[in-house]
Enzyme design. Structure first.
Site, PDB file in Angstrom:
ATOM      1  CG  HIS A 172      -7.261  22.725 -43.830  1.00  0.00           C
ATOM      2  ND1 HIS A 172      -6.994  22.137 -42.614  1.00  0.00           N
ATOM      3  CD2 HIS A 172      -6.325  22.231 -44.697  1.00  0.00           C
ATOM      4  CE1 HIS A 172      -5.954  21.319 -42.735  1.00  0.00           C
ATOM      5  NE2 HIS A 172      -5.536  21.359 -43.989  1.00  0.00           N
ATOM      6  CG  HIS A 223     -11.509  22.696 -38.461  1.00  0.00           C
ATOM      7  ND1 HIS A 223     -10.270  22.154 -38.175  1.00  0.00           N
ATOM      8  CD2 HIS A 223     -12.188  22.690 -37.289  1.00  0.00           C
ATOM      9  CE1 HIS A 223     -10.217  21.845 -36.893  1.00  0.00           C
ATOM     10  NE2 HIS A 223     -11.365  22.160 -36.328  1.00  0.00           N
ATOM     11  CG  HIS A 244      -6.394  18.269 -47.971  1.00  0.00           C
ATOM     12  ND1 HIS A 244      -6.021  17.130 -47.291  1.00  0.00           N
ATOM     13  CD2 HIS A 244      -5.689  19.294 -47.404  1.00  0.00           C
ATOM     14  CE1 HIS A 244      -5.143  17.459 -46.345  1.00  0.00           C
ATOM     15  NE2 HIS A 244      -4.926  18.766 -46.400  1.00  0.00           N
ATOM     16  CD  GLU A 245      -5.310  23.009 -48.796  1.00  0.00           C
ATOM     17  OE1 GLU A 245      -5.538  23.746 -47.818  1.00  0.00           O
ATOM     18  OE2 GLU A 245      -4.333  22.245 -48.849  1.00  0.00           O
TER      19      GLU A 245
END
Length: 700
Positions: free
Chosen positions: A486, A489, A482-483
């Site tokens: 980020h 991105h 999940h992290e």
């Protein structure tokens, strides 16, 4: 990156190839970097290059030096922004001004919470305050705002702007307007006063929402004293103890921890009133309308429609979930079988464990941190042609010796940026998984080069031991993916302006890339490439992955309904003022959107710390999950390692940061305009027994 440079990178890191003790597996450089303890040689001749390679930050005093330099630069750019003729140069000056302050403020924001040295933390805190004050002044600088308005009020000039420049100009103007700059002197002063007051109220509420409550020891049964922290003649309750198997412990924790605090209640009521006043003052119907401008949802009405429709479509499943929980509670405690709010998290966990054997310790040996990092490296290589390459940091560059530095390198574009991995627990480190932007990417007109993004990923993982590397539970592995969503991105964005770089986008879009990574983390075709036993090298059995995926659906409707309740509460609090208390609103919304009974003399809203950072936007996680679900099923479920789809995803969604309307990015990826009904159906269908995150029979 040329083949020669790529070879140089690999040769440079050859010393990281290693064998884990008793393991039949040879780790790649990135795997080895995370599966072995760091042993950095201390060379007294090495010059301290400063945190993140910023020379001034080789000591706490350097923050003051960096701050003064940033403020001098601000003065110069302020003059330029106010005096240059309206056009692209105006927007570039604004972005350079913003970048100069953000490079110091964002770094300080991270250091003040993460650095183990108190002097560094305090120096960073002072920098945050000093730069925050300057930003507040800039947001109310009429001359600065006029230079932007002069640009946007001229149709001929606006027509010549490229879409990114126009959007960034509009976003900067929005920042001015929410500070009340367009108002007359009297009202502008009122807006500034409300801003200042809200800063204090936000800090007061945030601090109070995490404070423990206490009760006299004599009130609690003696055999339960050891379940809680002691403070003299008092028992201290600092959380809900939601995972305790003891019904009474959970009930006591719920009633004491959520007992209303009159001062904090007054703080919250005043905070909501001030937000409404400020929103009305600057021209919005409510704080919710102001907060949702520029998001995917756009208006509170759309959010409420989304939440109501989701509630309606989940109703039967939610009822079944609560019925299962009641039956389980009756089985565990026949004398007290009424289902209460403190039972939900515990009983859903019991039901998952009973139906599927998903004991984390069964999975952990297959999920060493190094293996998971190899998996991420393989995934990014397949999807984007990107490699994660471990680099030894320079002297003084990192704040703890167990921080790893990764260079993110594209096969043709070269170095994209840096990720600092602060993954391991240490004293005084916040226990939260999060992503920090240290430096945003942007095109530097002044140098003719791209300013590479720098981010930190912070986790709280156990250290490796002498006999084993760090072993992750499935939940930890998903959090890592999940992290890293980020982080990528930030890395894969190539925006012209740092104001909209990477994760600087609408809140209800920002979670899409990170949630999408969770789907990859539970797909066997992805997992099978890296999940292997750290001692034997055996792969994680496919049946265990299937059990894990199916277990998430158990009580999934009730879990989602709880999130809907929180999101609705957030929306109502930030709508038109209600002629009743926040607790009365909570009671009504809990009955309407959750179903489990309200417990008298409790005020859950006083622990709802998301009201500060996510005011009127708590729905964002649900909407982001809906989008991620649609992207996964339409674009990646058939083949999660498809390079063409990975390139499309980067081109349509990751590359733009916040430089493009969020819904336009979603439309570009899905190649159609999704509806709210489709968002809802995407979330509901995930709970179907036959829906799986990987397609079992796609080839049959």
């Amino acid at each position: 990156m040329s083949s020669f440079k790529r070879l140089f990178y690999l040769v440079k890191h050859r010393h990281l190839w290693t064998h884990v003790r008793r393991s039949v597996t040879t780790w790649s450089p990135v795997g080895a970097a995370f599966n072995t303890k760091t042993h950095r040689r201390l060379n007294l001749l090495d010059k301290n290059g400063g945190l993140f390679g910023v020379p001034e930050l080789n000591s706490p005093a350097g923050f003051q030096v960096a701050t003064k330099a940033a403020l001098r630069n601000t003065e110069r750019l302020l003059e330029k922004a106010c005096s240059c003729p309206p056009g692209v140069e105006t927007v570039e000056s604004f972005d350079q001004l913003s970048d100069g302050l953000c490079k110091v403020a964002d770094l300080a924001d991270f250091v003040k919470v993460a650095h183990p040295d108190q002097e560094f933390r305090e120096a960073a805190e002072r920098t945050c305050i000093e730069i925050g004050t300057v930003v507040e002044k800039l947001n109310t600088n009429v001359e600065l705002c006029q230079s932007l308005k002069k640009l946007l009020d001229n149709p001929e000039i606006v027509a010549q702007l490229d879409p990114d420049t126009r959007r960034v100009a509009e976003l900067f103007l929005f920042d001015f307007e929410i500070s009340g700059i367009h108002l007359d002197d009297k009202l502008r002063k009122e807006a500034v006063a409300l801003h200042v007051k809200l800063l204090d109220l936000n800090n007061e509420f945030l601090a109070g929402s995490h404070m423990p409550n206490r009760i006299a020891r004599s009130v609690i049964p003696e055999h339960l004293h050891l379940q809680f922290a002691s403070e003299g003649s008092f028992i201290q309750v600092g959380g809900l103890h939601a995972d305790s198997p003891d019904d009474l412990v959970r009930e006591i924790a719920y009633r004491i921890y959520l007992y209303p605090n009159a001062d904090l209640m007054e703080c919250l009521e005043e905070l909501l009133k001030c937000r409404y006043k400020l929103a009305k003052l600057v021209g919005y119907e409510s704080y919710g309308h102001r907060a949702l401008k520029g998001t995917m949802a756009k208006t509170p009405e759309t959010v409420m429609s989304f939440l109501q429709l989701l509630t309606d479509k989940l109703a039967d499943r939610t009822d079944k979930d609560f019925k299962m929980m009641r039956n389980m509670k009756k089985k565990l405690n026949p004398r007290n079988s009424e289902l209460m709010p403190w039972d939900h998290p515990f009983l859903s966990g019991v039901l998952r464990a009973e139906r599927y054997n998903i004991e984390p310790s069964l999975y952990s040996p297959y999920l060493s941190l190094g293996a998971c990092m190899e998996g991420l490296n393989n995934l990014f290589s397949e999807l984007y042609g990107v490699s994660l390459m471990s680099e030894p940091p320079s002297a003084g560059e990192v704040w703890s010796e167990d921080v790893r530095k990764l260079a993110v390198v594209h096969e043709t574009e070269g170095l994209l940026g840096y990720i600092y991995c602060d993954f391991f627990v240490r004293p005084d480190k916040p226990h939260q998984d999060c992503h920090f932007t240290i430096r945003g990417g942007r095109w530097c007109q002044e140098t003719g080069q791209y300013q590479l993004p720098v981010v930190v990923l912070m986790l709280s993982l156990p250290h490796p031991t002498k006999s084993a590397p760090t072993l992750l539970t499935p939940g930890m592995m998903e959090n890592l993916f999940h992290e890293m969503g980020h982080a990528m991105h930030s890395m894969l964005g190539r925006t012209r302006y740092q104001h909209v770089t990477g994760t600087r986008c609408a809140t209800d879009f920002a979670e899409v890339p990170s949630i999408l990574m969770e789907y990859f983390a539970t797909d066997y075709r992805v997992i099978s490439q890296f999940a292997r036993h750290y001692e034997t090298g055996q792969p994680l059995p496919e049946s265990m992955v299937a059990r894990l995926c199916e277990s998430k659906k158990v009580c999934g409707a009730a879990d989602t309904q709880l999130q809907i309740f929180y999101a609705v509460l957030d929306q109502i609090y930030h709508s038109q003022p209600q002629d009743r208390s926040t607790t009365d609103i909570l009671k009504e919304m809990q009955q309407k959107f959750y179903g489990l009974p309200y417990t008298t003399n409790t005020a859950w809203q006083l622990r709802f710390s998301h009201l500060i950072g996510y005011g009127a936007k708590y729905y964002s996680y649900l909407m982001s999950r809906a989008v991620a679900s649609m992207v996964w099923r339409q674009c990646f479920a058939q083949d999660p390692l498809n390079r063409d789809m990975g390139e499309r995803y980067r081109r349509e969604m990751l590359a733009h940061g916040g430089a493009k309307e969020p819904m336009l990015m979603v439309e570009g990826m899905l190649q159609r305009q999704p509806t709210i009904e489709e968002f809802v159906d995407a979330l509901v269908s995930e709970l179907n027994p036959n829906f799986e995150t990987f397609i079992m029979d796609s080839e049959s």
